[in-house]
Design a protein around this motif. Sequence first.
Motif, PDB file in Angstrom:
ATOM      1  N   ALA A 469     152.094  96.874  48.882  1.00 25.18           N
ATOM      2  CA  ALA A 469     150.655  97.137  48.815  1.00 25.18           C
ATOM      3  C   ALA A 469     149.925  96.176  47.901  1.00 25.18           C
ATOM      4  N   GLY A 470     150.604  95.183  47.361  1.00 28.25           N
ATOM      5  CA  GLY A 470     149.954  94.156  46.562  1.00 28.25           C
ATOM      6  C   GLY A 470     149.626  94.608  45.161  1.00 28.25           C
ATOM      7  N   GLY A 471     148.848  93.736  44.467  1.00 30.19           N
ATOM      8  CA  GLY A 471     148.416  94.065  43.117  1.00 30.19           C
ATOM      9  C   GLY A 471     149.316  93.535  42.023  1.00 30.19           C
ATOM     10  N   ARG A 472     150.281  92.684  42.358  1.00 33.46           N
ATOM     11  CA  ARG A 472     151.160  92.126  41.340  1.00 33.46           C
ATOM     12  C   ARG A 472     150.539  90.839  40.792  1.00 33.46           C
ATOM     13  N   PRO A 473     150.404  90.725  39.472  1.00 36.28           N
ATOM     14  CA  PRO A 473     149.843  89.489  38.912  1.00 36.28           C
ATOM     15  C   PRO A 473     150.882  88.375  38.911  1.00 36.28           C
ATOM     16  N   LEU A 474     150.473  87.202  39.372  1.00 36.13           N
ATOM     17  CA  LEU A 474     151.351  86.036  39.394  1.00 36.13           C
ATOM     18  C   LEU A 474     150.753  84.986  38.460  1.00 36.13           C
ATOM     19  N   THR A 476     150.136  81.545  36.800  1.00 38.27           N
ATOM     20  CA  THR A 476     150.236  80.125  37.156  1.00 38.27           C
ATOM     21  C   THR A 476     149.567  79.307  36.054  1.00 38.27           C
ATOM     22  N   PRO A 477     149.826  78.009  35.999  1.00 33.74           N
ATOM     23  CA  PRO A 477     149.130  77.183  35.001  1.00 33.74           C
ATOM     24  C   PRO A 477     147.625  77.161  35.175  1.00 33.74           C
ATOM     25  N   PHE A 478     147.141  77.624  36.312  1.00 35.17           N
ATOM     26  CA  PHE A 478     145.713  77.561  36.601  1.00 35.17           C
ATOM     27  C   PHE A 478     145.033  78.921  36.447  1.00 35.17           C
ATOM     28  N   GLY A 479     145.792  79.950  36.116  1.00 32.82           N
ATOM     29  CA  GLY A 479     145.245  81.281  35.972  1.00 32.82           C
ATOM     30  C   GLY A 479     146.103  82.303  36.697  1.00 32.82           C
ATOM     31  N   THR A 480     145.676  83.549  36.638  1.00 36.61           N
ATOM     32  CA  THR A 480     146.430  84.638  37.253  1.00 36.61           C
ATOM     33  C   THR A 480     145.950  84.878  38.676  1.00 36.61           C
ATOM     34  N   ILE A 481     146.915  84.919  39.593  1.00 34.90           N
ATOM     35  CA  ILE A 481     146.627  85.188  41.006  1.00 34.90           C
ATOM     36  C   ILE A 481     147.218  86.543  41.349  1.00 34.90           C
ATOM     37  N   TRP A 482     146.434  87.366  42.038  1.00 37.79           N
ATOM     38  CA  TRP A 482     146.883  88.716  42.390  1.00 37.79           C
ATOM     39  C   TRP A 482     147.370  88.728  43.835  1.00 37.79           C
ATOM     40  N   SER A 483     148.561  89.270  44.032  1.00 37.46           N
ATOM     41  CA  SER A 483     149.107  89.335  45.396  1.00 37.46           C
ATOM     42  C   SER A 483     148.336  90.356  46.225  1.00 37.46           C
ATOM     43  N   THR A 484     148.291  90.114  47.530  1.00 43.53           N
ATOM     44  CA  THR A 484     147.462  90.914  48.432  1.00 43.53           C
ATOM     45  C   THR A 484     148.255  92.047  49.060  1.00 43.53           C
ATOM     46  N   ASN A 485     147.528  92.927  49.737  1.00 42.10           N
ATOM     47  CA  ASN A 485     148.113  94.076  50.419  1.00 42.10           C
ATOM     48  C   ASN A 485     148.687  93.612  51.764  1.00 42.10           C
ATOM     49  N   LEU A 486     150.020  93.716  51.929  1.00 46.42           N
ATOM     50  CA  LEU A 486     150.679  93.274  53.161  1.00 46.42           C
ATOM     51  C   LEU A 486     150.885  94.400  54.162  1.00 46.42           C
ATOM     52  N   THR A 487     150.484  95.609  53.823  1.00 45.38           N
ATOM     53  CA  THR A 487     150.688  96.712  54.767  1.00 45.38           C
ATOM     54  C   THR A 487     149.618  96.647  55.860  1.00 45.38           C
ATOM     55  N   GLN A 544     155.341  98.754  59.260  1.00 50.83           N
ATOM     56  CA  GLN A 544     155.418  99.482  58.001  1.00 50.83           C
ATOM     57  C   GLN A 544     154.256 100.462  57.861  1.00 50.83           C
ATOM     58  N   PRO A 545     154.402 101.485  57.023  1.00 49.24           N
ATOM     59  CA  PRO A 545     153.293 102.436  56.825  1.00 49.24           C
ATOM     60  C   PRO A 545     152.070 101.735  56.245  1.00 49.24           C
ATOM     61  N   ALA A 546     150.905 102.055  56.777  1.00 51.09           N
ATOM     62  CA  ALA A 546     149.655 101.489  56.271  1.00 51.09           C
ATOM     63  C   ALA A 546     149.281 102.172  54.962  1.00 51.09           C
ATOM     64  N   VAL A 547     148.919 101.380  53.968  1.00 53.86           N
ATOM     65  CA  VAL A 547     148.561 101.905  52.648  1.00 53.86           C
ATOM     66  C   VAL A 547     147.188 101.371  52.272  1.00 53.86           C
ATOM     67  N   VAL A 548     146.286 102.282  51.923  1.00 58.48           N
ATOM     68  CA  VAL A 548     144.972 101.872  51.440  1.00 58.48           C
ATOM     69  C   VAL A 548     145.118 101.484  49.972  1.00 58.48           C
ATOM     70  N   ALA A 549     144.958 100.217  49.678  1.00 60.28           N
ATOM     71  CA  ALA A 549     145.122  99.736  48.308  1.00 60.28           C
ATOM     72  C   ALA A 549     144.220  98.534  48.089  1.00 60.28           C
ATOM     73  N   VAL A 550     143.228  98.705  47.237  1.00 60.30           N
ATOM     74  CA  VAL A 550     142.332  97.608  46.876  1.00 60.30           C
ATOM     75  C   VAL A 550     142.922  96.913  45.657  1.00 60.30           C
ATOM     76  N   VAL A 551     143.210  95.641  45.777  1.00 64.33           N
ATOM     77  CA  VAL A 551     143.841  94.904  44.688  1.00 64.33           C
ATOM     78  C   VAL A 551     142.789  94.102  43.940  1.00 64.33           C
ATOM     79  N   PRO A 552     143.054  93.738  42.694  1.00 58.44           N
ATOM     80  CA  PRO A 552     142.085  92.924  41.947  1.00 58.44           C
ATOM     81  C   PRO A 552     141.832  91.590  42.639  1.00 58.44           C
ATOM     82  N   GLU A 553     140.608  91.133  42.545  1.00 57.92           N
ATOM     83  CA  GLU A 553     140.250  89.860  43.154  1.00 57.92           C
ATOM     84  C   GLU A 553     140.675  88.717  42.241  1.00 57.92           C
TER      85      GLU A 553
END
Length: 828
Positions: A469-474, A476-487, A544-553
């Motif tokens: 469902a995303g939302g994991r901070p990644l 990087t040298p350029f800043g933090t990127i948030w992974s998206t919802n793959l469901t 996969q089961p659909a999950v409503v999850a709004v992740v940080p932009e």
Amino acid sequence: MAADALLLARAVGAPVRVQLTREQEHTWEPKGAAQLMRVRGGLAADGAPAAYDFATSYPSNGAPTLALLLTGTVPAVAQAFEMGDRTAVPPYAYADQRITVHDMAPILRASWLRGVSALPNSFAHESYIDELATAAGVDPVAYRLRYLTDERAAELVRATAARAGWLPHTAPQHQRPGAVAAAADGANGPNGPNGPNGPQGDWLPGQGFAYARYIHSKFPGFGAAWAAWVADVRVNRITGEVQVSRVVVGHDAGLMINPKGVEQQVQGNVLQTTSRALKERVRIDPDNGTVASREWGGYPILSFREVPVVEVLLLPRPGEPALGVGESASVPGTAAIANAIFDATGVRFRNPPFTPEVVRAALNPLPASAPSPAPAAAPVVHAVPPAPVADPQRRRKPLWVVAGALLTGLAGLAAAALGWRSAGVGVIAPVAASPVGLYSAAVVERGGQLAALGNCVACHTADGGVPGAGGRPLATPFGTIWSTNLTPDPVTGIGQWSFSAFQRAMREGVSRDGHRLYPAFPYTAFTQASDHDLTALYAWLMSQPAVVAVVPETRLAFPFNLRPLLGLWNAVYLQSGPVAALAAPAAANPQWQRGAELVNGLGHCGACHTPRDALGGERAATAYLGGAVVDGWEAPALGARSRSPVPWTEPAMRQYLRVGHHAEHGLAGGSMAAVVRGLAQLPDADVQAMAHYLVSLQGAAPAVDAAALVRAAAARAPLPGATQRLFETACGACHHDGDGPVVLGLNQPLALNTALHSDRPDNLLRTVLDGIQQPAFVEIGHMPAFGQALDDRQLVELAAWMRQRFAPQAAPWPDLPAAVARARAQRP
């Protein structure tokens, strides 16, 4: 103490905290003593004690608190024997004695174990009477019995000595010719004069006795338990190492309801006492005078190989009341060990602990003018790194392509400034519903395997969140990127994505709505996946089961927030579209082709194992799979750049990828553990193909006898010292040289561990700091984190010692203090 804090706060007009720490106790006296005992006395002409003048001081209790004095709770003149100082009075009938105690009420005690006066007081009593016995030329046990008027205590002393096979003697071992050598052994036998335990050997045997009575209540108190110890030790005359091989404990605590439980408790107390007597050393920081050591678990503990044989003798007292058990059985322990060391060496040690450095210095004193010996330097071998192996599909693009990309990027920048989209990027129409029924179960199952290969769920799952469902901070040298919802949620996920939209994202890094994706999403590798694999992966995601999850932009700073600029980046680093066949060596086969596709495609191994340049692109043309650092962990080099002491073989690589460890290389730590869990879901043919491809990059490698390397490492153990004891305390129970028990996991020797042969100490330091909390599989075993137990100096010393011990052919790691600081800063 709370009242004192209140009074001080009122005086200074600010909050005040009053707390006596263990470090403050240790720093009271330069030698780090928590209690100081002074004994004066001597022998009469007949060998009897002439007098016994005993004084004891507790630094933490040097004065009462102001609040207790003002309230009258404690009289202005301290009453010496109002609390736990009954043991200041020796258990022996000395004709003339004076006991002086500098102490105060128990409310001021800083800690339980340090505050219990029975342990240090009994150490002084038992060490001194043992010294008197030697001076009088009388057996130490017999001498004690002369002045032990308590018949119950005398019975315990005699029974314990008999159980231990006590050998009456009037002089230390080295002054008793022939006492050690057994006739059947001969001159060169283990106990013969030339054997390892004989007078001419390196190891000196000794046996020591001690007795103590633990007392409760106000002075004079009453006996709460009686205990006697016989300790058998061996002392290495060269290194100063002390080994306690056997302990016999006699214990009288009255009626015992659960004798077996008491026996087990006494055994635990023996291990604690022996550990502290031999290992605990307070290290004072010379710069600021504070205590620098932070022992693991509060105090050092014996490793499995150092645990002595413990025999417990419980005297049945059915007609007596039940008395206390536990620490009372430990009271005579340190004195018994010290007396055994004296019996072995003829040197009396009055200040525990008896570490190898202390013992070695006493046995081998240096002349006053002799310089301190310099430590032996590890041999340094400077190796020429092998030539880089470049991936044929990752050659740098021609200059004209780069120039064209630059122009395109400038146009994209202008378009971005005007709010336009980059040319050639458009929106793909959404689909009405997820096409779940379009794909067979076999295709969906294959897609799940490929998702596991790509570690998709791990990156697209927040800590504690719903998988995918995303939302994991990644980071990087350029800043933090948030992974998206793959469901397949149609609003917050990819539920409206057609296969064409999914395929474009995987191969070109463009989302369905037309915005470019940051290359933290490794589409530069996924572009090599075949249509067949992408179809299977898409089918699995949509099932996969659909999950409503709004992740940080994701919001990066300028100019990295201008996504159209990624067109320039892609022009330099992205080879778009499927790759029908990889350029391969002439001897390549279908297995090699499949392995290359998995490694360089959905497996995206280069994303972690290939270093990147300043713009975040993989330097595959010059350092393909050459190793990199990700989140503070080193992804080691593969192929020809590998620093493994033993060349990889296909079976070894396959096992490592399949189960997360191999005896000749170590185990998968950090984020690689999650990768291995994913690879375990692949068909064996795929894992074998990956192993085949990766090992082929290694080139011809000479055969190495791994077992010989392990034996050589075990044979070149350095002299025992503080760092070796630190290793044995924290690590040795599991990471021994194969001569100890197998507990809680693999217990593999470290001589072949790749982390210790690397050019960087990062993986070793992170493993020690963080432990192994989530191994690839539970069979590997867990490892505790030592980040709080070890300070920076200990980490530096431990890492340097392990490098020299297990990888002596490699150069010492440079600037380890900076590496330790970096490793601590990169911890989550």
